[in-house]
Structures are given as structure tokens and as C-alpha cells.
Enzyme design. Structure first.
Site, short mmCIF file in Angstrom:
data_model
loop_
_atom_site.label_atom_id
_atom_site.label_comp_id
_atom_site.label_asym_id
_atom_site.label_seq_id
_atom_site.Cartn_x
_atom_site.Cartn_y
_atom_site.Cartn_z
N TYR A 142 0.86 -1.19 0.00
CA TYR A 142 0.00 0.00 0.00
C TYR A 142 0.89 1.23 0.00
CZ TYR A 142 -3.37 3.51 1.68
OH TYR A 142 -4.15 4.64 1.83
N ASP A 237 9.26 2.88 -0.24
CA ASP A 237 8.20 3.48 0.56
C ASP A 237 8.38 3.00 1.99
OD1 ASP A 237 5.99 4.35 1.87
OD2 ASP A 237 4.53 3.52 0.44
N LYS A 265 4.44 8.58 9.10
CA LYS A 265 4.12 7.95 10.38
C LYS A 265 5.09 8.34 11.50
CE LYS A 265 1.01 4.63 8.44
NZ LYS A 265 1.05 4.13 7.09
C1 LIG Z 1 0.39 4.57 5.78
C2 LIG Z 1 1.13 4.36 4.54
C3 LIG Z 1 1.05 5.26 3.46
C4 LIG Z 1 0.08 6.40 3.44
O1 LIG Z 1 0.31 7.33 4.44
P1 LIG Z 1 -0.88 8.32 4.88
O2 LIG Z 1 -0.21 9.24 5.84
O3 LIG Z 1 -1.92 7.45 5.49
O4 LIG Z 1 -1.36 9.00 3.66
C5 LIG Z 1 1.88 5.06 2.39
N1 LIG Z 1 2.74 4.02 2.35
C6 LIG Z 1 2.83 3.14 3.35
C7 LIG Z 1 3.81 2.03 3.27
C8 LIG Z 1 2.02 3.27 4.47
O5 LIG Z 1 2.09 2.35 5.44
#
Ligand SMILES: *Cc1c(COP(=O)(O)O)cnc(C)c1O
Length: 428
Positions: A142, A237, A265
């Protein structure tokens, strides 16, 4: 009716599904979401004043435990100086310097407000810098909800993807090739076929959005080699795994240098901060230097940056990650042993402060495998754990998170709850 139920009913009148992010609605486990009133350390309390041990930690950011006094103080102090200026601040420089110091592959970084923005911008930058349109992502990863990334594999091998969301034009997703996680051969064939058209590969080097799945070293090495060879940009990511699995992110564990990295995060410590950064020659394509546009009214917000900077300072204390990993491993070992006593098909895995619990015989290595785990058994497990005051992610396909405040007593309470719940599961 419980207050949680009352609030959930009320919320659904003015908010679609009653929540501002879908997984919070408990749809995949059923039942009523808990409305949270306050949190402290490893605990939070719901509207009915029930206490829970929290293993979501806001989906990762709460690595220091909730409401860490130093973070709260930094936020309060920043807030008294004004909430947002729309002009640069020194704190943003400090934040950028800190990120570049801790993640050596990042030579320059830009702050944004969400992980979605970070990956979306990294993608545009990669496309702008390479003047190519096609991208590769992996099933089960994701990367936020930008149009090009809400894509699943097309029918047939190496065909471009289909939208996973209504409202995403196929014209956007036709540039996205979706491959299997941990599958080196597919990567090789994809580059053989489309190599000179591929702007970037984007990957979660430790996947945390299909439960926890670790990349194999060969998988990431293959990706690195192919990207370098074909002039494609490798984007890690690390919005979830950055500063969660190790101080330098997953890239420090695998010793692989991506060209761009998305963070989020943890770096916001609970407030909206995310970032993307990497090679200075690529970052030079960004406005105002280059032709790739990207901007944000609240980017580098002073209150959010105060929370982020303080969090980054505190996680650098000697032994922080050692402690976090030890506690997470104790949890995983204890829960696993309890499941084995109950003779369940169950296993568990951990890396740094992140863990996965799987109702399957072996630890999965791909989306296909994780989808075969017993979601029904997870549902029962989830609700019974909740009854014991243990709050796990409300889905069999999300990772779990431990904070530095999950001490031995908290872990033991959790393991004991799991033992009791597992014994009930087998009686069924
Ligand atoms: C949470 C997440 C996102 C998106 O971040 P948001 O702050 O919720 O938009 C993108 N990539 C990864 C791997 C994530 O865990």
C-alpha cells in the site's frame, strides 16, 4: 447501548460509514469501533472508559508510546508561537538535517503532510526526472491513495493494472505494472520487456499493509540492480517501516540504497508530517528548481515539525531499538508459544517494533500466501482479545506495532490473554 455504539450511530449520520479512514470502521471484523477518549503510554481508553493495551499506535507513529511528555511539551511550546506561517522556519531545516543524517541515501528531502502525498510526489518526481510514464508496484503493498497506485494486477502475466477503487480512470492505471512481492523472475521479465519505459519501481521493503511480510534480500537486490541498469528510479516506501524496524529504516537493515525514500508515520510522532527525499540530482527536478510541481499549504507545519523533531531525538537514545525489538520479539514468541500449546495453525514474525500474527502454518512471503490465512479465525481472535482489553489491528491483513512503553508487564498481560483466547478457539 454502549457509548461506543451511540457515537458510532451518530457518526454515521454526518460522516460516510462513521469514520474518516475506512479500516477504523471494523468492517472486516464486524462489531462496533471503539471511540477513543485519551491515550497514555501503551494504553488507550474508549468512550465507555474501558482501558486497552494498544498494538496499533496510530498505525505506527506512537513509537514512544502515547502522549510522551517531551513530545507534548514541544508541541505546546511550538503552538504558543503560532500555528502556521506559510513561510520557512529554522525547525524545518533541523528536521531535514536530521532525516538526511539518519538515512544516508537521502541527500535532500522535502516535507509534506501525509504518506499519500509523499509517495504521490515521489512518483511524479520519478516520472519527471526520467521522462517516462510506466511504474512498477507489487501486489499487497500500500502506498497511500494516489490514483496511479490504487491498482491491482491485470489479467494475464505482465499486463498493466486495473483500478482497485471506483473513480480511478483506467487511463491512469494503464501505466502501472503490478508484480508479485518477492518474485525476482517477474521483475527480470518485466524489465526485459519494458525496461527503457519504466520510470520507477516503488516498494515497501518491509511490507506492513498485507500483514507483515519481509522482502527477501535477493528481491530487493534484483530490483536495485535492474533499476540501475535501466535508468529507472528505485523508490523505497518507508512510510511505515522507516524508523520503525531500525533507526536507518529497512534500507539500513538490507544495506540497499534506494534513489528516493518516502517517510511518514514515525517522523511526525503523531502529527501530520511525511517526507520524500533522496539523490540530490533527482530532487533538483522539483519546483522551484526544476519542472516537477509539488507544494503544500501546511508542509513543514511548525507544530507538526516540533512533534517530529522531538520524536526523532528520542528514538536516537542508545539502546532504543534494541529495547523495542526485544519487547516485540518477547510478544511474538509468547503469543506463538501459546498458539502452539493450543495446537492451532498459527505463526508470528517480527522485525524491530513491527509484528505479524498469521493464522497459517508458515510465515507468508507473498500477498497470495497471506490471503490464504484463516480470516475467520482471526475475526474471533480479534474480538476475544478486545474483550480482554487488547486492541489489535481490526484486520487479518495489517501489521501490529509495539512502542517503547510496552514493558514486560504489558507484554505478559497480552500473552496471557492470547493463551486464554487460543484455548477457547480450539474448543470450537
Ligand atoms: C500509511 C502508509 C502510506 C500512506 O500514508 P498516509 O499518511 O496514510 O497518507 C503510504 N505508504 C505506506 C507504506 C504506508 O504504510
Amino acid at each position: 447501548m454502549s457509548l461506543n455504539e451511540t457515537l458510532f450511530q451518530r457518526a454515521q449520520i454526518t460522516t460516510p460509514g462513521g469514520v474518516n479512514s475506512p479500516v477504523r470502521a471494523f468492517r472486516s471484523v464486524g462489531g462496533t469501533p471503539r471511540f477513543i477518549k485519551k491515550a497514555q503510554g501503551p494504553y488507550f481508553w474508549d468512550a465507555d472508559d474501558r482501558q486497552y493495551i494498544d498494538y496499533i499506535g496510530s498505525w505506527g507513529p506512537a513509537i514512544l508510546g502515547h502522549a510522551h511528555p517531551e513530545v507534548i511539551q514541544a508541541v505546546q511550546e511550538a503552538a504558543t508561537l503560532g500555528l502556521s506561517f506559510g513561510a520557512p522556519t529554522e525547525a524545518e531545516i533541523l528536521m531535514a538535517e536530521e532525516i538526511c543524517k539518519l538515512v544516508p541515501s537521502i541527500e535532500q528531502v522535502r516535507l509534506v503532510s501525509s504518506g499519500t502525498e509523499a509517495t504521490m510526489s515521489a512518483l511524479r518526481l520519478a516520472r519527471g526526472a526520467t521522462k517516462r510514464d510506466k511504474i512498477i508496484k507489487f501486489e499487497g503493498c500500500y502506498h497511500g491513495h494516489a490514483d496511479s497506485l490504487l491498482v491491482k494486477a491485470g489479467s494475464g502475466l505482465l499486463t498493466f493494472g486495473n483500478p482497485t477503487s471506483a473513480g480511478v480512470p483506467e487511463d491512469f492505471t494503464k501505466h502501472t505494472l503490478v508484480l508479485d512481492y518477492n518474485n525476482c523472475e517477474q521483475l527480470e521479465s518485466a524489465f526485459q520487456q519494458f525496461g527503457d519505459q519504466i520510470a520507477c519501481v516503488i516498494v515497501e521493503p518491509v511490507a506492513g499493509n498485507m500483514n507483515l511480510i519481509k522482502a527477501s534480500e535477493a528481491f530487493l537486490q534484483t530490483m536495485r540492480r535492474l533499476c540501475s541498469h535501466h535508468g529507472s528510479i528505485l523508490i523505497f516506501d518507508e512510510v511505515m517501516c522507516g524508523f520503525r524496524v531500525a533507526l536507518g529504516g529497512a534500507q539500513s537493515l538490507y544495506n540497499i540504497k534506494p534513489d528516493l525514500t518516502a517517510l511518514g508515520k514515525v517522523i511526525g510522532g503523531g502529527l501530520p508530517v511525511a517526507s520524500f527525499g533522496g539523490r540530490a540530482d533527482i530532487m533538483a527536478h522539483l519546483a522551484p528548481l526544476g519542472g516537477v510541481y509539488q507544494a503544500g499549504t501546511l508542509s513543514g507545519n511548525p507544530v507538526a515539525v516540533a512533534a517530529g523533531l522531538t520524536t526523532l531525538k528520542l528514538i536516537q537514545k542508545p539502546g532504543f531499538y534494541q529495547h523495542l525489538s526485544t519487547q516485540t520479539q518477547k510478544l511474538v514468541d509468547g503469543v506463538n508459544a501459546a498458539a502452539q500449546e493450543a495446537q492451532l495453525d498459527f505463526c508470528a514474525d517480527a522485525i524491530g517494533g513491527m509484528f505479524g500474527l498469521y493464522f497459517s502454518k508458515t510465515v507468508p512471503t507473498s500477498f497470495e500466501q497471506v490471503m490464504k490465512s484463516d480470516a475467520n479465525q482471526f475475526k474471533q481472535f480479534f474480538h476475544k482479545m478486545l474483550d480482554h482489553g487488547i486492541y489489535l489491528a481490526p484486520s487479518a491483513f495489517e501489521a501490529g506495532f509495539v512502542s517503547a512503553t510496552h514493558d514486560d508487564k504489558v507484554i505478559e498481560t497480552t500473552i496471557n490473554a492470547a493463551r486464554s483466547v487460543f484455548s477457547e478457539l480450539t474448543c470450537k
